[in-house]
Write an enzyme that holds these catalytic residues in place. Structure first.
Site, PDB file in Angstrom:
ATOM      1  N   HIS A  61      -2.097 -10.741 -32.428  1.00  0.00           N
ATOM      2  CA  HIS A  61      -2.562  -9.772 -31.418  1.00  0.00           C
ATOM      3  C   HIS A  61      -1.980 -10.097 -30.047  1.00  0.00           C
ATOM      4  O   HIS A  61      -1.862 -11.253 -29.649  1.00  0.00           O
ATOM      5  CB  HIS A  61      -4.085  -9.614 -31.421  1.00  0.00           C
ATOM      6  CG  HIS A  61      -4.912 -10.777 -30.965  1.00  0.00           C
ATOM      7  ND1 HIS A  61      -5.201 -10.996 -29.643  1.00  0.00           N
ATOM      8  CD2 HIS A  61      -5.551 -11.747 -31.659  1.00  0.00           C
ATOM      9  CE1 HIS A  61      -5.987 -12.067 -29.547  1.00  0.00           C
ATOM     10  NE2 HIS A  61      -6.205 -12.545 -30.737  1.00  0.00           N
ATOM     11  N   ASP A 168      -4.321 -17.814 -27.260  1.00  0.00           N
ATOM     12  CA  ASP A 168      -5.018 -16.835 -28.096  1.00  0.00           C
ATOM     13  C   ASP A 168      -4.614 -15.443 -27.621  1.00  0.00           C
ATOM     14  O   ASP A 168      -5.167 -14.947 -26.646  1.00  0.00           O
ATOM     15  CB  ASP A 168      -6.529 -17.061 -27.973  1.00  0.00           C
ATOM     16  CG  ASP A 168      -7.362 -16.037 -28.712  1.00  0.00           C
ATOM     17  OD1 ASP A 168      -6.795 -15.240 -29.453  1.00  0.00           O
ATOM     18  OD2 ASP A 168      -8.596 -16.054 -28.530  1.00  0.00           O
ATOM     19  N   GLU A 198      -7.537  -6.809 -30.094  1.00  0.00           N
ATOM     20  CA  GLU A 198      -8.288  -7.643 -31.044  1.00  0.00           C
ATOM     21  C   GLU A 198      -9.564  -8.149 -30.411  1.00  0.00           C
ATOM     22  O   GLU A 198     -10.629  -8.189 -31.033  1.00  0.00           O
ATOM     23  CB  GLU A 198      -7.429  -8.834 -31.507  1.00  0.00           C
ATOM     24  CG  GLU A 198      -8.065  -9.663 -32.622  1.00  0.00           C
ATOM     25  CD  GLU A 198      -8.925 -10.835 -32.145  1.00  0.00           C
ATOM     26  OE1 GLU A 198      -9.543 -11.491 -32.984  1.00  0.00           O
ATOM     27  OE2 GLU A 198      -8.995 -11.095 -30.925  1.00  0.00           O
ATOM     28  N   GLU A 199      -9.456  -8.539 -29.147  1.00  0.00           N
ATOM     29  CA  GLU A 199     -10.562  -9.238 -28.480  1.00  0.00           C
ATOM     30  C   GLU A 199     -11.776  -8.345 -28.239  1.00  0.00           C
ATOM     31  O   GLU A 199     -12.854  -8.830 -27.929  1.00  0.00           O
ATOM     32  CB  GLU A 199     -10.091  -9.845 -27.153  1.00  0.00           C
ATOM     33  CG  GLU A 199      -9.000 -10.909 -27.291  1.00  0.00           C
ATOM     34  CD  GLU A 199      -9.496 -12.217 -27.901  1.00  0.00           C
ATOM     35  OE1 GLU A 199     -10.700 -12.335 -28.180  1.00  0.00           O
ATOM     36  OE2 GLU A 199      -8.664 -13.118 -28.097  1.00  0.00           O
ATOM     37  N   ASP A 221      -3.555 -16.527 -36.013  1.00  0.00           N
ATOM     38  CA  ASP A 221      -4.452 -16.572 -34.853  1.00  0.00           C
ATOM     39  C   ASP A 221      -4.802 -18.033 -34.559  1.00  0.00           C
ATOM     40  O   ASP A 221      -4.388 -18.933 -35.285  1.00  0.00           O
ATOM     41  CB  ASP A 221      -5.716 -15.742 -35.121  1.00  0.00           C
ATOM     42  CG  ASP A 221      -6.318 -15.154 -33.841  1.00  0.00           C
ATOM     43  OD1 ASP A 221      -6.177 -15.771 -32.778  1.00  0.00           O
ATOM     44  OD2 ASP A 221      -6.947 -14.078 -33.921  1.00  0.00           O
ATOM     45  N   HIS A 308     -10.555 -19.512 -25.296  1.00  0.00           N
ATOM     46  CA  HIS A 308     -11.109 -18.544 -24.331  1.00  0.00           C
ATOM     47  C   HIS A 308     -11.369 -19.178 -22.965  1.00  0.00           C
ATOM     48  O   HIS A 308     -12.088 -18.603 -22.148  1.00  0.00           O
ATOM     49  CB  HIS A 308     -12.380 -17.853 -24.866  1.00  0.00           C
ATOM     50  CG  HIS A 308     -12.067 -16.789 -25.886  1.00  0.00           C
ATOM     51  ND1 HIS A 308     -12.935 -15.786 -26.224  1.00  0.00           N
ATOM     52  CD2 HIS A 308     -10.951 -16.567 -26.624  1.00  0.00           C
ATOM     53  CE1 HIS A 308     -12.374 -14.995 -27.135  1.00  0.00           C
ATOM     54  NE2 HIS A 308     -11.169 -15.463 -27.402  1.00  0.00           N
TER      55      HIS A 308
HETATM   56 ZN   LIG Z   1      -9.714 -14.667 -28.864  1.00  0.00          ZN
END
Ligand SMILES: [Zn+2]
Length: 334
Positions: A61, A168, A198-199, A221, A308
């Site tokens: 992503h 990420d 995606e998030e 991922d 994150h």
């Molecule tokens: Zn993420």
């Protein structure tokens, strides 16, 4: 490949605003693939044709988590909401950028008691972003309501360990770009899906494979690394022990045959690997699994510390081994 990782993680492209990252990836791969297209949601889909009639899809992503401006105070401070999974603990004192304007995240509190309470029950109501504006009008010109922001932190090379915002999932995008460049004609048809949003709920991956007949879909991922002091002991993933073959997470149980296929590809090419059982979390594998009449899926994860946060850390060895794994899978008879 470190130069590619630096460039790709430093690009500003939160969920729903993937224009810049998509252009970058397109320019990197366009001369190395047989077909390339952008679908109506903004997914970038590239195809390398193989010699067999089987098709494997790899997904990475393009988006990253961020913030969005929801309100501007009279004296020019931004109030914000999360785009994707933001932990307020990671925000205080960090830098964000909105439209290229750097902002610092601060916390409210009129008394020491209130400040202490705000710290211990941290949430977005008590945080603000200071972009250096002195009035609401000034701030509205720089970052009007609805403006998306991302961390403004950059890439650092610590040797084997690499740190940046947006590992990420730009680290997956980097491994896919590198694989595309290193791959001659593969055995299987290979679809590389660089997906959006995606998030915020596996949006791009829910539609990306719709026009194709895909035999297996593999999301690339990040996953939690549990190798820091007093990390949760009930999980196993570590930096440097190889790409993780996911058995399950909270969204998907990987297809057993795909797990075996990936494992055997790794063994044949002498690529180190770990098995991953993640509690919590989910990846784009869920989107492919539930598309059309169903696609067998798995996820290959790169163990990552501080996911994150503004400083996500991966092992360069794991990254290089993920490239090897993508190539091994693309060339293995299905
Ligand atoms: Zn993420």
């Amino acid at each position: 490949m470190k130069e590619l990782i630096k460039k790709i993680t430093e690009i500003y492209s939160p969920s729903g605003r993937e224009d810049e990252i998509r252009e970058f990836i397109k320019s990197e791969i366009k001369d190395h693939v047989d077909e390339i297209k952008i679908d109506k949601l903004g997914n970038l889909i590239a195809i390398k044709k193989g010699t067999s009639d089987k098709t494997v899809l790899f997904d990475g992503h393009m988006d990253e988590i961020g913030l969005v401006v929801t309100h501007i105070t009279d004296n020019g401070f931004l109030k914000v909401d999360a785009v994707g999974g933001q932990n307020p603990l990671n925000l205080v004192g960090t830098q964000f950028q909105f439209n290229g304007n750097i902002g610092v995240v601060g916390i409210e509190g009129e008394t020491t008691k209130e400040l202490r309470e705000n710290h211990s029950h941290l949430n977005l109501d008590v945080l603000f972003v200071d972009i250096g504006a002195k009035t609401r009008e000034e701030a509205e010109k720089m970052a009007p309501i609805g403006t998306f922001g991302t961390y403004a932190t950059g890439f650092h090379d610590l040797g084997d360990h690499l740190v940046s915002k947006a590992m990420d999932d730009r680290i997956a995008c980097a491994t896919m770009i590198q694989s595309i460049k290193e791959m001659d004609k593969p055995k299987n048809n290979v679809i590389f899906a660089f997906t959006v949003q995606e998030e915020v709920g596996i949006v791009g991956a829910s539609v990306a494979s719709y026009d194709y007949d895909v035999d297996m879909a593999i999301a690339i991922d990040v996953t939690k690394a549990l190798d820091t002091p007093k990390a949760i002991k009930r999980m196993n993933m570590k930096l440097g022990d190889g790409p993780c073959i996911k058995i399950k997470d909270n969204a998907t149980i990987s297809d057993r045959n795909v797990v075996e296929f990936i494992k055997n590809a790794a063994i044949e090419e002498k690529i180190p690997y770990q098995f991953e059982v993640l509690f919590g979390g989910g990846t784009n594998a869920m989107g492919y699994q539930r598309t059309k009449s169903g696609i067998p899926v798995c996820t290959i994860s790169i163990a990552t510390r501080y996911i994150h946060s503004p400083h996500e850390m991966v092992s360069y060895e794991d990254v290089k081994n993920t490239v090897k794994m993508i190539k091994a899978i693309s060339n293995k008879e299905m």
